[in-house]
Scaffold this active site. Structure first.
Site, PDB file in Angstrom:
ATOM      1  N   LYS A 146       0.848  -1.194   0.000  1.00  0.00           N
ATOM      2  CA  LYS A 146       0.000   0.000   0.000  1.00  0.00           C
ATOM      3  C   LYS A 146       0.882   1.243   0.000  1.00  0.00           C
ATOM      4  O   LYS A 146       1.777   1.388   0.854  1.00  0.00           O
ATOM      5  CB  LYS A 146      -0.855   0.025   1.264  1.00  0.00           C
TER       6      LYS A 146
HETATM    7  O1  G3P Z   1      -7.816  -0.002   5.069  1.00  0.00           O
HETATM    8  C1  G3P Z   1      -8.170   1.298   4.834  1.00  0.00           C
HETATM    9  C2  G3P Z   1      -9.578   1.704   5.110  1.00  0.00           C
HETATM   10  O2  G3P Z   1     -10.453   0.679   4.876  1.00  0.00           O
HETATM   11  C3  G3P Z   1      -9.759   2.424   6.407  1.00  0.00           C
HETATM   12  O3  G3P Z   1     -11.056   2.432   6.879  1.00  0.00           O
HETATM   13  O4  G3P Z   1     -12.736   2.705   8.664  1.00  0.00           O
HETATM   14  O5  G3P Z   1     -10.405   3.564   9.021  1.00  0.00           O
HETATM   15  O6  G3P Z   1     -11.928   4.690   7.429  1.00  0.00           O
HETATM   16  P1  G3P Z   1     -11.544   3.403   8.053  1.00  0.00           P
END
Ligand code: G3P
Length: 219
Positions: free
Chosen positions: A85
């Site tokens: 990533k």
């Molecule tokens: O993995 C990245 C993404 O899915 C993060 O999600 O819930 O932290 O906005 P969130």
């Protein structure tokens, strides 16, 4: 649509993998920081890859292209399943180009707009992750950005895969599927919510109660 878990928690990964519906895993520094007590992050990522036997995203923390490439090379040595990533910033685009040449798969993360997604694809990213929930959080309709990315990628036959990310609830998964996201990555909680239906529970109880009255048993 492929289904990924967005977690660094090995117990959750084993739980959902056992259902036979898990295609991959995405992690990020925040998610891995929650697993600090398990010790070495490399050992944890290796264990995750061994369970999943599919793409597992692990994120770089360097902010310059050279550092990102070095970290990506190191992460990709953990397992053939590692996808690196890289944040969607100018240095990240530079790094993605180098890593494309080296055959290391990149997931361009922290992507919030179709314009960023075009740049990610042109830089050679294998995956692009629009963060839908975080856009919703600031009053946007995150799904609209995914719809635009889908349309643009289809217009040009771009094969960068769209990961619907920052998934907060089952309705997001429905949106991802209807709009044609290639992958939806979500917390274990959302997987568990997806399988639940009150009529399934009521129906199952009724079947079992009726069967019990017969005194029969299936051998
Ligand atoms: O993995 C990245 C993404 O899915 C993060 O999600 O819930 O932290 O906005 P969130």
């Amino acid at each position: 649509m492929q289904l990924y878990l967005d977690t660094g928690n090995i117990d959750e990964i084993k739980e959902i993998a056992a259902w036979g519906v898990l295609d991959g895993v995405t992690t990020n520094p925040t998610l891995l920081s929650r697993e600090k007590d398990r010790g070495d992050y490399r050992a944890l990522l290796k264990e995750i890859c061994d369970v999943v036997q599919g793409p597992v995203s692990a994120e770089v923390t360097a902010l310059d292209a050279e550092g990102m490439v070095r970290q990506a090379q190191s992460l990709s040595k953990i397992s053939e399943h590692i996808v690196v990533k890289i944040p969607c910033i100018p240095e990240g685009l530079k790094a993605a180009g180098v890593l494309f040449e080296e055959g290391i798969h990149v997931n361009m993360t922290l992507t919030f707009s179709p314009l960023q997604a075009i740049l990610a694809a042109n830089a050679g990213a294998a995956y692009v992750s629009p963060f839908v929930g975080r856009l919703d959080d600031i009053g946007h309709e995150g799904i609209n950005q995914v719809a635009r990315i889908r349309e643009i990628f289809d217009n040009y036959g771009i094969d960068t895969r769209i990961i619907f990310a920052s998934t907060r609830h089952p309705e997001h998964v429905m949106q991802a599927a209807l709009i044609g996201a290639d992958i939806c990555t979500m917390p274990a909680k959302v997987f568990r919510q997806m399988v639940k239906h009150p009529l399934t529970d009521i129906g199952l109880k009724r079947f079992l109660d009726d069967w019990e009255k017969t005194g029969f048993s299936i051998e």
